[in-house]
Design a protein around this motif. Structure first.
Motif: not given
Length: 269
Positions: A1-23
């Motif tokens: 077969k021409l295509a041998q491997y197929t994969s799916f990826f999702a990156d869901v992020v939830a951050l709470s609180g202000a990062p240090p760059d705001r201060e």
């Protein structure tokens, strides 16, 4: 077969609180995990893509919502903000110049020898009315070597082009990581981007240690330094050290110490 491997990826992020760059104002992000994060305190879909590999895993195609900096400018010593350095200046080359994630595609070709090649395109401005005004593209060639009887090292050269309404459309950079021993690695990056009439420049370097001077056998630690020199006269010197504890097979804990010194252009006349 021409295509041998197929994969799916999702990156869901939830951050709470202000990062240090705001201060703490700085030219680069002190917390690289917030790079290209849309909003705090809500779920953000950073990436969602499908990857297919062809010809005995020599050719890979990845398409979807991408962050091209995850595929280019890679580095074994300084490229993972969860287990290595957390500052964006030590996670990626600051001359990559990507502001937002978007729809794109990456093609990587690995002929299973010392060289590998990558090219990628991505939408860089979600507010653009045409793709012709928002295409961010990268091309890279990589080389794996064992110089001077040392363990394996990786050397990469990349070129960036951005056709959107941005000040800098072209940039070039290098990334290298080299093991000095099975337990000690060194890294370095350099990049420069063209702006009207001048260049912005960036470089970084550092060391990582594993199984040497550690509390537990699988702990790791490292020290790094990065410098930004903008054509406007602004300068930044950033130093960071981290120690990463392996608590269990799936749980790690990192301690990080940073020092950043920014100088504005008026101090240089």
């Amino acid at each position: 077969k021409l295509a041998q491997y197929t994969s799916f990826f999702a990156d869901v992020v939830a951050l709470s609180g202000a990062p240090p760059d705001r201060e703490i104002p700085s030219l680069t992000l002190l917390n690289g995990y917030t790079a290209r994060l849309v909003n705090q305190n809500e779920l953000n879909l950073r990436e969602a893509w499908l990857r297919t590999e062809f010809f005995g895993q020599r050719l890979g195609l990845t398409a979807g919502r991408l962050d091209l900096t995850n595929y280019f400018d890679q580095n074994a010593v300084a490229n993972d903000e969860t287990t290595q350095f957390i500052s964006d200046a030590l996670v990626n080359n600051q001359m990559l110049g990507l502001a937002a994630n978007g729809t794109g595609v990456v093609a990587d070709y690995d002929p299973k020898n010392a060289f590998n090649f990558k090219v990628g395109f991505q939408q860089s401005n979600p507010d653009a009315t045409s793709l012709s005004d928002s295409i961010y593209s990268l091309a890279e060639v990589g080389y794996t070597a064992t110089p001077f009887s040392l363990p394996e090292g990786h050397y990469r050269l990349w070129y960036r082009n951005n056709n959107g309404h941005v000040e800098s459309r072209h940039a070039v950079g290098v990334s290298l990581d080299q093991k000095l021993s099975p337990f000690v690695g060194v890294f370095g990056r350099y990049g420069q981007q063209q702006i009207p009439g001048d260049w912005d420049r960036y470089w970084s370097t550092g060391l990582s240690f594993a199984k040497a001077m550690v509390f537990n056998p699988l702990d790791t630690w490292g020290i790094g330094y990065a410098q930004m020199r903008l054509a406007s006269g602004e300068r930044e010197h950033l130093t960071e050290g981290y120690y990463n504890f392996l608590l269990t097979e799936r749980l790690r804990l990192s301690f990080t110490l940073q020092h950043v010194l920014d100088r504005q252009s008026d101090k240089f006349g």
